[in-house]
Scaffold this motif. Structure first.
Motif, PDB file in Angstrom:
ATOM      1  N   ILE A   1       0.835  -1.207   0.000  1.00 37.29           N
ATOM      2  CA  ILE A   1       0.000   0.000   0.000  1.00 37.29           C
ATOM      3  C   ILE A   1       0.867   1.254   0.000  1.00 37.29           C
ATOM      4  N   ALA A   2       1.967   1.234   0.747  1.00 39.89           N
ATOM      5  CA  ALA A   2       2.874   2.385   0.747  1.00 39.89           C
ATOM      6  C   ALA A   2       3.417   2.645  -0.663  1.00 39.89           C
ATOM      7  N   GLU A   3       3.720   1.574  -1.378  1.00 40.14           N
ATOM      8  CA  GLU A   3       4.193   1.691  -2.762  1.00 40.14           C
ATOM      9  C   GLU A   3       3.087   2.247  -3.666  1.00 40.14           C
ATOM     10  N   MET A   4       1.861   1.798  -3.432  1.00 42.52           N
ATOM     11  CA  MET A   4       0.726   2.293  -4.216  1.00 42.52           C
ATOM     12  C   MET A   4       0.505   3.784  -3.983  1.00 42.52           C
ATOM     13  N   TYR A   5       0.642   4.209  -2.723  1.00 41.08           N
ATOM     14  CA  TYR A   5       0.426   5.630  -2.433  1.00 41.08           C
ATOM     15  C   TYR A   5       1.510   6.493  -3.077  1.00 41.08           C
ATOM     16  N   GLN A   6       2.737   6.001  -3.088  1.00 40.55           N
ATOM     17  CA  GLN A   6       3.808   6.748  -3.760  1.00 40.55           C
ATOM     18  C   GLN A   6       3.487   6.901  -5.251  1.00 40.55           C
ATOM     19  N   SER A   7       2.975   5.836  -5.863  1.00 38.45           N
ATOM     20  CA  SER A   7       2.580   5.898  -7.270  1.00 38.45           C
ATOM     21  C   SER A   7       1.440   6.890  -7.468  1.00 38.45           C
ATOM     22  N   TYR A   8       0.521   6.921  -6.516  1.00 33.09           N
ATOM     23  CA  TYR A   8      -0.603   7.868  -6.579  1.00 33.09           C
ATOM     24  C   TYR A   8      -0.100   9.307  -6.631  1.00 33.09           C
ATOM     25  N   GLU A   9       0.896   9.611  -5.819  1.00 30.15           N
ATOM     26  CA  GLU A   9       1.448  10.969  -5.812  1.00 30.15           C
ATOM     27  C   GLU A   9       2.167  11.288  -7.118  1.00 30.15           C
ATOM     28  N   GLU A  10       2.793  10.290  -7.728  1.00 36.60           N
ATOM     29  CA  GLU A  10       3.633  10.533  -8.895  1.00 36.60           C
ATOM     30  C   GLU A  10       2.893  10.420 -10.228  1.00 36.60           C
ATOM     31  N   THR A  11       1.756   9.722 -10.259  1.00 36.17           N
ATOM     32  CA  THR A  11       1.061   9.456 -11.520  1.00 36.17           C
ATOM     33  C   THR A  11       0.355  10.698 -12.040  1.00 36.17           C
ATOM     34  N   ASN A  12       0.588  11.000 -13.306  1.00 34.25           N
ATOM     35  CA  ASN A  12      -0.032  12.161 -13.951  1.00 34.25           C
ATOM     36  C   ASN A  12      -0.918  11.670 -15.095  1.00 34.25           C
ATOM     37  N   LEU A  13      -2.214  11.948 -14.995  1.00 32.56           N
ATOM     38  CA  LEU A  13      -3.170  11.483 -16.003  1.00 32.56           C
ATOM     39  C   LEU A  13      -3.927  12.643 -16.658  1.00 32.56           C
ATOM     40  N   TRP A  14      -3.311  13.819 -16.660  1.00 28.95           N
ATOM     41  CA  TRP A  14      -3.954  14.959 -17.304  1.00 28.95           C
ATOM     42  C   TRP A  14      -4.179  14.701 -18.794  1.00 28.95           C
TER      43      TRP A  14
END
Length: 382
Positions: free
Chosen positions: A290-303
């Motif tokens: 989950i910690a890895e998933m949250y880091q991805s959440y912060e970094e993922t850009n879907l604009w």
């Protein structure tokens, strides 16, 4: 309405999570069958489900789990090795239309929770909306969460990987997603589903991103619950505890709100035998993943998918009035600019505000959320 639940039998027996969301349920129950994972080849299962809603308003439906194929008069599906899920049928779903593939597919809404959540977060909303519509709801536990935490998932644990899991499940179940709803991390998951998918998503499809922006994650101010801080605090707690109340008090003492603390402890399952003099509980999630998933959440850009919306896709962004995420002026301006562009391209983008709600929208103002989301189900026919 009736509910089909799937989760791996390898998972230990769980007591139903209890928490502040449970008080909001409107009286439907699910009989849960624990079924072992099976090969892709057709095999019979000895398990059966009896699904009903309390009272005599809706008839009881008896179903046997056999394989992915659908036979007339009963819903049959093979237990998934992909994700744990509930398939909830709206009160007006015609069972014959599910069984008879010559009839139009039953439109389905896919609901995706956020970090440290589970499919149970959506039960109240489904019961409210489902009481008067002819849709189905697919509620999933994302990788590393809930009953899906017992499945073996290769890393990296990212937004894109979580979205691909859901797309694979949709394909396996042969359902037709017409509405995608994602909260927080789940909001980026449903955007990634649109970005990755061509065929599994029929058109038109309505996408709801609840209190999340497509790009940079901006935490709120002091005194608000921050997911990253919550993950960090939970990682320092014992993996097994003797009391849910002790965990609840520890979270509140650390400065997290009572609502969030009550929500978090629904992720504890009893591990001690029933009737034992001493009780013990363990977490049902994979916190490292989950910690890895949250880091991805912060970094993922879907604009890119928002500013170039595929034809037939309508995207809705919902901002909580008291959101713990800072919606920057730049975010709002880009969404409003995307509204005009999407209209010209045959798609759609729209902004909404949920009053009297913080980030945990389905807990803070579930009735207001129901009123806003219900517009996506009006006019959808089976």
């Amino acid at each position: 309405m009736s509910v089909i639940s799937k989760f791996p039998a390898a998972h230990r027996h769980q007591e139903a999570p209890v928490g502040f969301l449970a008080a909001r349920k409107v009286g439907f129950r699910s009989a849960v069958a624990s079924v072992p994972f099976q090969d892709d080849l057709f095999r019979h299962s000895q398990s059966a489900l009896s699904c009903s809603r309390k009272g005599a308003k809706y008839p009881s439906v008896q179903m046997t789990l056999i394989d992915e194929r659908v036979a007339r008069g009963r819903n049959m599906t093979m237990p998934s090795r992909i994700l744990a899920y509930d398939l909830v049928h709206g009160a007006l779903v015609r069972w014959s239309s599910i069984a008879d593939k010559s009839s139009p597919d039953t439109p389905t809404a896919v609901l995706v929770h956020g970090i440290l959540g589970s499919r149970k977060n959506w039960e109240y909303l489904c019961s409210e909306i489902g009481a008067s519509i002819s849709n189905m709801f697919l509620l999933v536990d994302l990788r590393c969460h809930g009953d899906s935490a017992s499945t073996s998932k290769k890393g990296p644990h990212t937004v894109a990987a979580a979205a691909l899991d859901v797309l694979k499940l949709v394909a396996q179940l042969r359902i037709t997603p017409r509405v995608l709803v994602g909260h927080s991390f789940g909001g980026k998951v449903v955007l990634s589903m649109v970005e990755q998918a061509a065929k599994p998503l029929a058109r038109p499809v309505r996408v709801w991103v609840l209190d999340a922006t497509p790009g940079k994650v901006r935490p709120g101010g002091d005194g608000e619950d921050h997911p990253q801080e919550l993950i960090s605090f939970l990682s320092r707690m014992p993996k097994e505890v003797s009391s849910k109340r002790d965990v609840l008090n520890a979270l509140i003492k650390e400065g997290f709100s009572e609502d969030v603390a009550q929500w978090v402890v629904t992720n504890l399952q009893q591990t001690s035998p029933s009737g034992s003099s001493s009780r013990s509980f363990s977490w049902v999630f994979d916190l490292k993943g989950i910690a890895e998933m949250y880091q991805s959440y912060e970094e993922t850009n879907l604009w890119n998918i928002v500013e170039d919306v595929p034809r037939g896709v309508h995207m809705n962004f919902l901002k909580a009035e008291r959101s713990l995420h800072r919606w920057a002026l730049e975010d709002l301006q880009r969404i409003h600019a995307a509204e005009d562009l999407a209209a010209d391209e045959g798609g759609g983008v729209q902004m909404h505000v949920l009053e009297d709600a913080g980030h945990w929208v389905h807990a803070d103002n579930p009735d207001g959320l129901f009123r806003i989301l219900s517009s996506s189900f009006q006019g959808i026919k089976t």
